[in-house]
Structure formats: C-alpha cells, structure tokens
Design an enzyme around this catalytic site. Structure first.
Site, PDB file in Angstrom:
ATOM      1  N   VAL A  44      11.262 -20.707  -5.612  1.00 23.67           N
ATOM      2  CA  VAL A  44      11.792 -21.983  -4.924  1.00 23.67           C
ATOM      3  C   VAL A  44      12.770 -22.597  -5.969  1.00 23.67           C
ATOM      4  O   VAL A  44      13.655 -23.305  -5.526  1.00 23.67           O
ATOM      5  CB  VAL A  44      10.947 -22.721  -4.370  1.00 23.67           C
ATOM      6  CG1 VAL A  44      10.082 -23.544  -5.030  1.00 23.67           C
ATOM      7  CG2 VAL A  44      11.713 -23.677  -3.261  1.00 23.67           C
ATOM      8  N   LYS A  45      12.331 -22.591  -7.053  1.00 27.66           N
ATOM      9  CA  LYS A  45      12.923 -23.443  -8.212  1.00 27.66           C
ATOM     10  C   LYS A  45      14.373 -23.074  -8.699  1.00 27.66           C
ATOM     11  O   LYS A  45      15.146 -23.601  -9.151  1.00 27.66           O
ATOM     12  CB  LYS A  45      12.080 -23.402  -9.647  1.00 27.66           C
ATOM     13  CG  LYS A  45      10.758 -24.286  -9.110  1.00 27.66           C
ATOM     14  CD  LYS A  45      11.164 -25.641  -8.716  1.00 27.66           C
ATOM     15  CE  LYS A  45       9.681 -26.313  -8.988  1.00 27.66           C
ATOM     16  NZ  LYS A  45       9.839 -28.058  -8.430  1.00 27.66           N
ATOM     17  N   ASP A  46      14.549 -21.749  -8.274  1.00 27.04           N
ATOM     18  CA  ASP A  46      16.118 -21.252  -8.379  1.00 27.04           C
ATOM     19  C   ASP A  46      17.048 -22.268  -7.974  1.00 27.04           C
ATOM     20  O   ASP A  46      17.938 -22.347  -8.208  1.00 27.04           O
ATOM     21  CB  ASP A  46      16.246 -19.640  -7.838  1.00 27.04           C
ATOM     22  CG  ASP A  46      15.386 -18.755  -8.619  1.00 27.04           C
ATOM     23  OD1 ASP A  46      14.991 -19.152  -9.876  1.00 27.04           O
ATOM     24  OD2 ASP A  46      15.264 -17.430  -8.095  1.00 27.04           O
ATOM     25  N   ALA A  49      17.508 -25.131  -9.927  1.00 23.85           N
ATOM     26  CA  ALA A  49      17.862 -24.943 -11.156  1.00 23.85           C
ATOM     27  C   ALA A  49      19.668 -24.710 -10.946  1.00 23.85           C
ATOM     28  O   ALA A  49      20.301 -25.123 -11.681  1.00 23.85           O
ATOM     29  CB  ALA A  49      17.622 -23.658 -11.645  1.00 23.85           C
TER      30      ALA A  49
END
Length: 333
Positions: A44-46, A49
């Site tokens: 999910v951190k894509d 980012a």
C-alpha cells in the site's frame, strides 16, 4: 498491444477488492480486502511514495539526478526506491535495525542506500524519522538536482494521494454500497485520505481504526489520551504521537488488537483462502471482523491488505520465535 503499461508507476493503484470468505461467513457480513499487495512495489505504501515524489516534483524540489531521503519501517522505502529508480532519483533510507531482514535485504537489493539506526522513541533525537530529516538537511547543498526528505508522517501529500486514489477506487468498486471502512495507522495517510473521501460521499459510513497493542492511538481515539499498553510483533503500524496525516482523519471509533487475535486470522487465510498476507493485514482484518459484529449482519466492510507475508517470514513462520513470544503459530510448522 492490450494490457500494456508504459512504466513501473502505471502499476500503482486500481487494485481489486477480494472477498474474505471466512471473516464474511463468521459475521454474516460482506468483508472485502483491498489487495494493495498487488501494487507494483508490493505494498500500500507505493501510493504514499508516489504521492510524496509527485508533490516534490510539482514544487520543483527535485529533478532527475536528485536524492530522496526517508525514515521508514521498510515498505515506503521500497516504494520510494522503485519509483525513484524509474525516474532517475537516488534513494537513501533510514530504518530501525530491528525491522525484518527481508525488508532490509529488499532495500539493498533494489539499490537503496540503507542506514540502520537503533530503535528510539520519537521524542529522542536518534529516532529514525528525525535522523532522516537531519540527513536530508545536511545533504541539501551537495546536489544541484535537489535533496528531498519525503517525510511521510507529516507531509500531508501522503493523505491527499489516498484521497485522490484509494478512496475513489473503494467507492467505485462498492458502487457506493459501503457501510464501514477499517484500517490501522502508521503514518495516518491511508485512513486520513480514505476517511475524508468516503465521509464526503456518505457521512454515515463508519470509519474505525484498528490499532495494534503497544500503540497509543486506540486510547487517543477512545479516551483522548496518548497512552500505550502491551506490545506487538507487527511492523510499520501504530504510533506514540499524532502525525499531521493522522490529524486529518475522520474516525468514529477504534479497536485495540492483540497478536493472539490477529495471527490466527492470517494463518487461517493462508490455509483456507490462499492469501498469504503481512502482519498488519491481520490487525486490519481483525478490526473489520469487530466492526462487522458491531454493525450487524448484511453490512459491507472494507479493509486494506497492505502487503504479503514474505516481508515478515522470519517472524510469521519462525516457530521458535513465536513460542518464545508465547504466540500462536501455524499448524503446519
């Protein structure tokens, strides 16, 4: 050519909703997980980012050849490095040395410059977030293309990214028929962005925080006090402070989730549904089950499937470690 993508970034977002059969049957509700592990960088951190990098580009803080610096539990760093590589940026990652070896190896293997620090509370100047901020400041004059501290916790471009992408996707995929959304908070970006979008669409959608033991956020939401109890083997979620992103979230209530509750959920999903998910997913799904029971049968609840189990296998499937921690382990080990 059909189904082609121009670059790595095109593989971020538009993840499917997957029905979680066991939790749905248990609660007589429809519980779906948004499969964020299918983002191009694996978590999910894509999304965060990408939002942080695009924000820096729009503000003309970085151009090709520039450097991105960030303090992270791992996944945001992995996303930043993948995206940075595709756009011509160098990535320097500051991470606590007690995070899983799998995430450290991944960062090194994809070309990030990894700097490990001893775990320190946020109030300490040695805290990994503060170290990253100072490092970016120190390096600022060394690169004419820009040195950016992504600052995922307090840069609200993070929450805005989820407001523009994750929230609308969930609304569209459920055709607006959503009764509740539950997820944990690390930076607060996901729950802030999604809650704001869903509440704008329908103020009656219930938003709940699912918080691991050892985090202070449950007590903050329920009692107005930042106070932590217990501990958890989960990584990248929970907090001892209110970040700028979390401060923007519209939350109706919270659940405190113990590892004894979340780990069996993960092992059951592997065994019965073929889903092998990371530790924070167990906390999220436990929260979704609790909210479903609270709201009653027939409701539609959405949560976030953040990443896969392979980033935590030295914990999740380490029988000796789990026994030492007096935690459940999978029957097949």
């Amino acid at each position: 050519m059909k189904n082609t993508q121009n670059n790595f970034i095109a593989g971020i977002g538009n993840t499917p909703l997957i029905k979680l059969s066991g939790p749905s049957e248990l609660t007589k509700c429809n519980i779906y997980g948004k499969a964020e592990y299918l983002n191009a960088g694996g978590s999910v951190k894509d999304r965060a980012a990408l939002a942080l990098i695009r924000d820096a580009e729009e503000k003309k803080l970085i151009s090709k050849g520039g450097t991105i610096v960030e303090g992270t539990a791992g996944n945001t760093g992995i996303g930043l490095c993948h995206i940075g590589n595709s756009l011509g940026y160098k990535t320097i990652i500051v991470m606590n040395e007690n995070q899983t070896q799998e995430k450290k190896d991944t960062l090194i293997n994809i070309g990030a410059e990894l700097r490990l620090v001893p775990p320190k509370p946020y109030k300490d100047n040695g805290n990994y977030v503060k170290v990253a901020g100072r490092l970016a400041k120190e390096l600022k004059n060394t690169n004419n293309q820009g040195v950016v501290w992504a600052n995922q916790f307090d840069n609200t471009a993070n929450a805005k990214g989820h407001y523009k992408s994750t929230g609308p996707e969930i609304w569209e995929q459920t055709e607006g028929k959503i009764d509740g959304f539950v997820c944990s908070s690390g930076t607060g970006g996901t729950i802030a962005g999604v809650s704001n979008f869903l509440k704008e669409k329908n103020k009656n959608v219930k938003i709940y925080l699912s918080d691991p033991r050892g985090s202070s956020l449950y007590n903050y939401i329920e009692n107005g006090e930042l106070k932590s109890e217990g501990g958890s083997i989960t990584e990248g979620i929970g907090s001892s402070r209110i970040t700028a992103n979390f401060a923007e979230a519209k939350i109706d209530g919270a659940f405190s989730i113990d590892d004894h509750e979340s780990l069996p959920i993960l092992y059951n999903l592997i065994k019965n549904e073929g889903l092998s998910l990371g530790t924070s997913c167990g906390v999220n799904i436990a929260g979704a089950i609790r909210l479903a029971k609270k709201l009653g049968p027939g409701k539609t609840i959405i949560t976030i499937l953040c990443d896969r189990s392979d980033r935590y296998q030295s914990k999740l499937f380490n029988k000796k470690f789990l026994i030492e921690k007096k935690l459940p382990y999978p029957s097949w080990l």
